[in-house]
Design a protein around this motif. Structure first.
Motif, short mmCIF file in Angstrom:
data_model
loop_
_atom_site.label_atom_id
_atom_site.label_comp_id
_atom_site.label_asym_id
_atom_site.label_seq_id
_atom_site.Cartn_x
_atom_site.Cartn_y
_atom_site.Cartn_z
N PRO A 1 0.83 -1.21 0.00
CA PRO A 1 0.00 0.00 0.00
C PRO A 1 0.86 1.26 0.00
N PRO A 2 0.27 2.41 -0.29
CA PRO A 2 1.05 3.66 -0.39
C PRO A 2 1.78 4.07 0.88
N ASP A 3 1.34 3.58 2.04
CA ASP A 3 1.97 4.01 3.30
C ASP A 3 3.08 3.07 3.77
N ILE A 4 3.47 2.10 2.94
CA ILE A 4 4.60 1.22 3.25
C ILE A 4 5.46 1.09 1.99
N ALA A 5 6.78 1.20 2.13
CA ALA A 5 7.66 1.05 0.98
C ALA A 5 8.99 0.43 1.39
N ILE A 6 9.55 -0.36 0.49
CA ILE A 6 10.90 -0.90 0.67
C ILE A 6 11.88 0.09 0.07
N ARG A 7 12.78 0.61 0.88
CA ARG A 7 13.76 1.58 0.40
C ARG A 7 14.98 0.90 -0.18
N GLU A 8 15.39 -0.22 0.43
CA GLU A 8 16.57 -0.94 -0.03
C GLU A 8 16.38 -2.43 0.18
N ALA A 9 17.01 -3.22 -0.67
CA ALA A 9 17.06 -4.67 -0.49
C ALA A 9 18.48 -5.12 -0.78
N ALA A 10 19.03 -5.95 0.10
CA ALA A 10 20.42 -6.40 -0.08
C ALA A 10 20.54 -7.83 0.41
N GLU A 11 21.42 -8.59 -0.24
CA GLU A 11 21.68 -9.94 0.24
C GLU A 11 22.68 -9.87 1.39
N VAL A 12 22.42 -10.65 2.42
CA VAL A 12 23.27 -10.65 3.61
C VAL A 12 23.61 -12.09 3.97
N PRO A 13 24.60 -12.29 4.83
CA PRO A 13 24.94 -13.66 5.25
C PRO A 13 23.73 -14.34 5.91
N LEU A 14 23.64 -15.64 5.77
CA LEU A 14 22.54 -16.39 6.37
C LEU A 14 22.48 -16.23 7.88
N SER A 15 23.61 -15.90 8.47
CA SER A 15 23.68 -15.74 9.92
C SER A 15 23.18 -14.37 10.39
N PHE A 16 22.85 -13.47 9.47
CA PHE A 16 22.44 -12.11 9.83
C PHE A 16 21.19 -12.14 10.70
N ASN A 17 21.25 -11.41 11.82
CA ASN A 17 20.13 -11.28 12.75
C ASN A 17 19.85 -9.79 12.94
N PRO A 18 18.76 -9.26 12.38
CA PRO A 18 18.51 -7.82 12.42
C PRO A 18 18.50 -7.22 13.82
N ARG A 19 18.04 -8.01 14.81
CA ARG A 19 17.98 -7.48 16.17
C ARG A 19 19.31 -7.64 16.89
N ALA A 20 19.85 -8.86 16.91
CA ALA A 20 21.06 -9.14 17.67
C ALA A 20 22.29 -8.46 17.07
N ASP A 21 22.32 -8.28 15.76
CA ASP A 21 23.48 -7.69 15.11
C ASP A 21 23.47 -6.17 15.10
N ALA A 22 22.37 -5.56 15.47
CA ALA A 22 22.29 -4.10 15.50
C ALA A 22 23.20 -3.54 16.59
N ILE A 23 23.96 -2.50 16.25
CA ILE A 23 24.84 -1.88 17.24
C ILE A 23 24.33 -0.51 17.69
N GLY A 24 23.25 -0.05 17.08
CA GLY A 24 22.69 1.23 17.48
C GLY A 24 21.47 1.60 16.67
#
Length: 250
Positions: A84-107
């Motif tokens: 819908p118009p109020d949600i958009a993907i700004r970027e998409a990138a391939e990352v390692p299978l081990s990537f964890n969006p929460r645990a790997d965030a540093i800030g």
């Protein structure tokens, strides 16, 4: 199998927050349904955190795994055609299978916007908190400086926050006047539930002269939620960016 990282922008006005829940539509639900249409199979998104109902994001990060070998633009341009118009993907990138969006965030960087003018603004009503009386931005800046560093933020969280520890580290807290808007930027390694909104409510109280700037260290030390400011309304809050250490995509 591949892992794909998405950077997502959304207006949270019409949603019950980010995370899936049984009693209302959420950002996560809408994106997962769009991905299922694209991939022909159910997909589970894992995010860097969650936002409450009415809160916005410029840079929410989420990832998912899939065996499909679609080009990355399918997860940005293609997926945006299904959203819908109020949600958009700004970027998409391939990352390692081990990537964890929460645990790997540093800030994370959050921004809270106060619309400080006599009259309400229809264009600002969904993205700011309207306060009429002129705020003392100088006093707000002084108060903001006391939040920087590692502190116990027990006095600056929601009553139903279930975090195991209330100690968090803030790297920077700034207050800027831009026209009729007062912008509060908060950078930190992690946040408690409603923490930025309570900080914004407390800084607003300082700007209104209801609380001394020098009272902040005592509030941090005391841990009494009732002594700090109100929880500022959700529509003024926006998740600007989530930070990660560099990694090499395959």
């Amino acid at each position: 199998m591949r892992a794909v990282k998405l950077v997502i922008e959304y207006d949270g006005t019409s949603y019950c927050g980010w995370q899936l829940q049984p009693n209302g539509i959420t950002i996560q639900q809408v994106i997962e349904e769009a991905l299922a249409k694209m991939l022909g199979q159910a997909v589970r998104l894992h995010s860097s955190g969650r936002t409450d109902a009415g809160v916005h994001a410029l840079g929410m990060v989420a990832s998912f795994k899939t065996a499909k070998e679609l080009p990355l633009r399918a997860y940005s341009d293609g997926l945006n055609c299904l959203l819908p118009p109020d949600i958009a993907i700004r970027e998409a990138a391939e990352v390692p299978l081990s990537f964890n969006p929460r645990a790997d965030a540093i800030g994370k960087h959050y921004r809270y916007t106060i619309y400080n003018a006599k009259r309400r603004s229809p264009l600002m009503r969904l993205t700011s908190w309207h306060l009429r009386g002129e705020l003392d931005v100088g006093q707000m800046r002084e108060a903001a400086s006391y939040f920087v560093g590692e502190h116990d933020f027990a006095a600056f969280r929601a009553s139903n926050c279930v975090a195991k520890t209330t100690v968090r580290r803030l790297f920077a807290v700034s207050v800027a006047k831009e026209g009729d808007s007062v912008i509060i930027d908060v950078h930190g390694s992690g946040f408690l539930k409603n923490m930025v909104r309570v900080i914004a409510g407390t800084l607003a109280a300082v700007g209104q002269g209801k609380l001394d700037a020098g009272a902040i260290p005592g509030l941090l030390a005391g841990g009494d939620r009732a002594a700090s400011g109100i929880t500022a309304p959700p529509q003024g809050l926006c998740l600007m960016e989530v930070f990660y250490r560099p990694f090499i995509s395959r």
